[in-house]
Every structure is written in structure tokens, then in C-alpha cells.
Design an enzyme around this catalytic site. Sequence first.
Site, PDB file in Angstrom:
ATOM      1  N   ARG A 166       0.770  -1.172   0.091  1.00 52.40           N
ATOM      2  CA  ARG A 166       0.043  -0.017  -0.126  1.00 52.40           C
ATOM      3  C   ARG A 166       0.953   1.356   0.138  1.00 52.40           C
ATOM      4  NH1 ARG A 166      -0.413   4.518   2.572  1.00 52.40           N
ATOM      5  NH2 ARG A 166       0.030   3.515   4.510  1.00 52.40           N
ATOM      6  N   ASP A 167       1.447   1.529   0.960  1.00 50.40           N
ATOM      7  CA  ASP A 167       2.525   2.941   1.279  1.00 50.40           C
ATOM      8  C   ASP A 167       3.426   2.771   0.159  1.00 50.40           C
ATOM      9  OD1 ASP A 167       2.939   5.505   2.234  1.00 50.40           O
ATOM     10  OD2 ASP A 167       3.501   4.629   4.243  1.00 50.40           O
ATOM     11  N   HIS A 210       5.561   4.632  12.594  1.00 40.49           N
ATOM     12  CA  HIS A 210       5.658   4.590  11.317  1.00 40.49           C
ATOM     13  C   HIS A 210       6.569   5.787  10.401  1.00 40.49           C
ATOM     14  CE1 HIS A 210       3.205   4.093   7.177  1.00 40.49           C
ATOM     15  NE2 HIS A 210       3.751   4.942   7.031  1.00 40.49           N
ATOM     16  N   HIS A 244       9.157   7.039   7.977  1.00 37.52           N
ATOM     17  CA  HIS A 244       9.805   7.097   6.435  1.00 37.52           C
ATOM     18  C   HIS A 244      11.187   7.832   6.611  1.00 37.52           C
ATOM     19  CE1 HIS A 244       6.031   6.804   4.075  1.00 37.52           C
ATOM     20  NE2 HIS A 244       5.472   6.994   5.163  1.00 37.52           N
ATOM     21  N   CYS A 272       4.631   9.269  -0.065  1.00 40.64           N
ATOM     22  CA  CYS A 272       3.408  10.005   0.081  1.00 40.64           C
ATOM     23  C   CYS A 272       3.036  10.921  -1.162  1.00 40.64           C
ATOM     24  CB  CYS A 272       2.702  10.476   1.317  1.00 40.64           C
ATOM     25  SG  CYS A 272       1.305  11.118   1.458  1.00 40.64           S
ATOM     26  N   ASN A 288       8.929   4.255   3.088  1.00 41.53           N
ATOM     27  CA  ASN A 288       9.182   3.982   4.528  1.00 41.53           C
ATOM     28  C   ASN A 288      10.343   3.187   4.854  1.00 41.53           C
ATOM     29  OD1 ASN A 288       6.268   3.118   3.341  1.00 41.53           O
ATOM     30  ND2 ASN A 288       6.037   3.682   5.482  1.00 41.53           N
TER      31      ASN A 288
END
Length: 299
Positions: A10-11, A204, A206, A237, A246
Site C-alpha cells: 500500500r504505502d 511509522h 519514513h 506519499c 518507509n
Amino acid sequence: MIKIVEVGPRDGLQNEKRILSTEDKFAFINKLVDAGLKTVEVTSFVKPPAIPQMSDSSELFQKVSAHLKDKANFPCLVPNVKGYETAKSIGVKEIALFSATSNSFTQKNINASVDESFMRMKEVADLAKKDGIKMRGYISTAFGCPYEGVMGVDKLIDVARRFLDLGVYEISVGDTIGVATPRQVSSYLKDLISEVGASRLAMHFHDTRGMALSNILVSLEQNISVFDSSAGGIGGCPYAKGATGNVATEDVWYLLQSQGLKTGIDFEKLVEASTFILGKLEKTTESKFLRAYLNTGRI
Ligand code: HMG
Ligand code: MG
């Protein structure tokens, strides 16, 4: 045991211009599960023009569900009731809700203020509770925002409390643009933990400025035991210019095993998953550790 939430599908993929086939995304997820990852965020049910890479979310989730059903948890990101209804209709059992500490960011990301985002999420949360669907909450721009700069810890605590009121089982604290530093993380976590407790928190990071592992280390010192990461360090993002991936799952694995902490991950199989997806994206990894491993064949 430390829990890794693998967010690569996803990310990791949401910011990629090259649209991958559903088969390739499924093969990636299959390899991640085979590597022992027990939570893999599969996709997001967002507006397709906003994130074209996620337009096959229903097809992908159904494939994952048909072939990998009981092998791991497969949360999916949901921004509103429309996304929720689609996710529910195809059997999604866990959703991730998301907001931020910054109004400027939520406005760009989801066309809503922070307050409006909580009104939307409340509608979703009410349905999810009734339907017995688990919820996780993401707080973006927890430490800094691309539009508003450094964000204060009071905003973070306020948004965290609002997520708990919605009924999420865990809050993932996001350093969306990779600006957090160990001193800041340590100080913010101390305050946040005294309000909500460490057991409800995940981090989370990055790795835009190379601080992610140091930030994880200080989070471990404060008893955080859940970390989000992406295989090979893919990601970013679309609404945070210059934000890179990430922290790589391989980097996290290397740090944790050096600290004597277990993750349940089969490293060789993880590398198979990462090299597979990096190959499909025609990219090299941002992870120094993975690069060193691929160059030398040694951990
Ligand atoms: P909007 O344009 O304000 O929505 O977008 P709307 O309600 O006005 O609807 C406009 C159109 O979109 C309508 O279609 C809706 O049906 C459709 P039309 O009538 O024009 O044909 N629509 C949808 N279609 C499919 N699925 C949906 C959906 N909702 C509306 N769910 C919206 C608002 C929130 C939908 C949009 O801005 C959006 O999808 N944003 C998602 C952005 C995103 O995915 N960002 C990345 C994830 S967050 C992140 O990466 C951070 C994180 O990793 C943590 C960190 O690192 O910080 C989690
Ligand atoms: Mg993220």
C-alpha cells in the site's frame, strides 16, 4: 517479539507512477506472507484518480483473500463510507483509518480539515463496530508537516485521543516526511505514552533523512513493540513532495536482530519479495543494508 506491519503493497506502491499488474502485486504479497509477515497492508479503497496505483483494490483484495486467507492479517486503508462499503462487501476484516495533526496536509490528502476527517471517520467507525471489523488509526505529520513545519506534541496527543475515542485498537504514529529526530521522538513519545500507553502505539517512520533506525531505537527504549515498514524501503506519499519510502523492512530486521529481538521474519525470503518488487518497478533499493547484502551476499 516485535510486530512488523508490512506496508509495502500500500504505502510502498501508492506513489509509483508505473502501474503494476494485479498479478504482480499479488505475487509480492504472497512472497511477503511466505517470508513470515503476519500483517500485510494490502491496498487502499480511495478515489482512483487520487491514487491510480490502488484502482485495482477490490480485485487484489479478493485474490489475496481467496489464496492467502488465514495466513496473515490483511488490513486495507479506507478514507470514507464509500471506501468502507466497498471494502466490507468483499470481506475486508480490518481497516486502517487515517488523519493527521496538520489541517494543511489533510486538506491536500483527503480534501478535508482534521475535524472534518474525524466526522467522516466517525461514520465509518460506527459501521465498522456494528459489522465487527477491526480498526487501526494512522496519524500523519506527527512530527512535521510539509506545509506547516514542525508540529507540536499537543496536536499529536489530541489526535491520538480522538482515534482512541473512535475505537481503534492501535494508533500508528507517522513521520510522513521523515523529519523526526531521536530527541524529538523520545520527547514526544514520553508525553504521548503517559496519555495513551505504549501498548496502543505503533511507529511509522519514513527514512527520507536517514533517521528512521535511530528513531526506532529510541522508540524501543520506550517499550514500543510495533513498527511499520516496507520491503526494500519502497514508498512515499503523493501529497508530501520529496517524501521517500518507509524504513525498509530489511533495515528494521537487521537492527532488531542485532538487539536480540525476534520478528518471525525469514530474511532470505523477505529479500526475495523485495528484489521481486524492485525488479517490477525497475528500481534499486534505498536501503543501505539491503544494498550491502545484495552486493556481498553476507548479512
Ligand atoms: P473528494 O473528491 O473530496 O470526494 O475526495 P467526494 O466525496 O467529493 O467524491 C468525489 C468523487 O470521488 C465521487 O465520484 C465519489 O464517488 C468518488 P463522482 O461522483 O465524481 O464520479 N469517491 C470515491 N471513489 C472510490 N472510493 C472512494 C471514494 N470516495 C469518493 N473511497 C477522498 C476525498 C478522501 C475520497 C480523496 O481525497 C482520496 O481518495 N484521498 C486518498 C488520498 C490517499 O490515499 N493518500 C495516501 C494515503 S495516506 C498516507 O500515505 C499516510 C500514511 O502512510 C501515514 C504516514 O506516512 O503519514 C497512512
Ligand atoms: Mg506512510
